[in-house]
Design a protein around this motif. Structure first.
Motif, short mmCIF file in Angstrom:
data_model
loop_
_atom_site.label_atom_id
_atom_site.label_comp_id
_atom_site.label_asym_id
_atom_site.label_seq_id
_atom_site.Cartn_x
_atom_site.Cartn_y
_atom_site.Cartn_z
N LEU A 232 0.84 -1.21 0.00
CA LEU A 232 0.00 0.00 0.00
C LEU A 232 0.87 1.26 0.00
N LEU A 233 1.91 1.23 0.80
CA LEU A 233 2.83 2.38 0.83
C LEU A 233 3.56 2.51 -0.50
N ASP A 234 3.85 1.38 -1.13
CA ASP A 234 4.52 1.41 -2.43
C ASP A 234 3.63 2.08 -3.48
N LYS A 235 2.32 1.80 -3.42
CA LYS A 235 1.38 2.46 -4.34
C LYS A 235 1.35 3.96 -4.08
N VAL B 279 3.79 5.73 -2.87
CA VAL B 279 5.07 6.26 -3.39
C VAL B 279 4.93 6.52 -4.88
N GLY B 280 4.37 5.57 -5.60
CA GLY B 280 4.17 5.72 -7.04
C GLY B 280 3.28 6.91 -7.36
N LYS B 281 2.22 7.08 -6.59
CA LYS B 281 1.30 8.20 -6.79
C LYS B 281 2.03 9.53 -6.60
N PHE B 282 2.81 9.63 -5.53
CA PHE B 282 3.55 10.87 -5.28
C PHE B 282 4.59 11.14 -6.37
N ALA C 21 8.31 11.12 3.78
CA ALA C 21 7.63 10.52 4.93
C ALA C 21 7.11 9.12 4.60
N VAL C 22 6.55 8.95 3.41
CA VAL C 22 6.02 7.64 3.01
C VAL C 22 7.17 6.66 2.79
N GLN D 144 7.70 3.23 4.65
CA GLN D 144 7.78 2.00 3.88
C GLN D 144 8.99 1.16 4.30
N VAL D 145 10.10 1.81 4.58
CA VAL D 145 11.30 1.10 5.01
C VAL D 145 11.01 0.26 6.25
N ARG D 146 10.15 0.77 7.13
CA ARG D 146 9.82 0.06 8.36
C ARG D 146 9.09 -1.26 8.09
N TYR D 147 8.53 -1.41 6.90
CA TYR D 147 7.79 -2.63 6.56
C TYR D 147 8.57 -3.54 5.62
N SER D 148 9.78 -3.19 5.31
CA SER D 148 10.58 -3.96 4.36
C SER D 148 10.99 -5.31 4.96
#
Length: 193
Positions: A61-64, A66-69, A117-118, A122-126
């Motif tokens: 979800l965070l990856d999506k 990131v793509g949007k931003f 920030a995102v 996201q790194v925290r979920y890697s």
């Protein structure tokens, strides 16, 4: 403590703050070793927790996001670059150019801030979560050491404050990062409940 002030108080104002070097060295080594072990154990546990499907879903979800931003950043950056073309072709005035340029620059900065920030989240979920590279390198350099060295102290110890004969406080350079790592771990544990 000034000698004059201590003399006037009958020697009661200042107390000796002496501690045997061997005791401090032992405690510093023990603290550093404990710190290194705790950091590596916590890092490993975070990676294991991140492998859970709930955390991988959050990562995606965070990856999506990131793509949007990034798409939004690209779109506004293009608008800003096209703005100069409009100005050079005299489709807009200099004043309009300056105004829109400021607006786009602010939008770009805002998006970059939100993107950072995102990315941090996201790194925290890697699944391949790692502590900051410099900190990790220091830990791996000294992990196998069984004797305290000056280099080890320089790498880990921020300060040692002696309060009294057997009362001293050891502050490590990485205390803040370790507190943040523990915070991440607690967040992960709370999410898994």
């Amino acid at each position: 403590c000034g000698a004059n002030a201590n003399h006037k108080s009958g020697g009661n104002q200042c107390k000796g703050h002496r501690v045997k070097k061997e005791y401090v060295d032992e405690d510093v080594l023990r603290l550093i070793q404990s710190h290194m072990k705790n950091v590596l154990d916590t890092e490993k546990m975070i990676r294991e927790m991140n492998s859970a499907s709930r955390n991988q879903t959050q990562y995606l979800l965070l990856d999506k996001e990131v793509g949007k931003f990034r798409r939004e950043l690209s779109r506004i950056s293009k608008r800003k670059s096209d703005l100069y073309e409009d100005y050079s072709e005299r489709l807009i005035t200099e004043e309009e150019y300056m105004q829109f340029s400021r607006i786009y620059s602010n939008e770009i900065e805002n998006i970059k801030s939100r993107l950072d920030a995102v990315l941090t989240a996201q790194v925290r979920y890697s699944q391949d979560y790692h502590i900051e590279e410099g900190w990790g390198k220091v830990i791996h350099t000294y992990m196998s050491k069984r004797k305290l060295t000056k280099e080890m102290v320089d790498a880990f110890v921020d300060s040692i404050i002696i309060h009294g004969k057997y009362d001293y406080e050891i502050k490590l350079v990485y205390d803040d990062q370790f507190a943040e790592l523990q915070k991440i771990m607690k967040e992960k544990e709370a999410q898994s409940r």
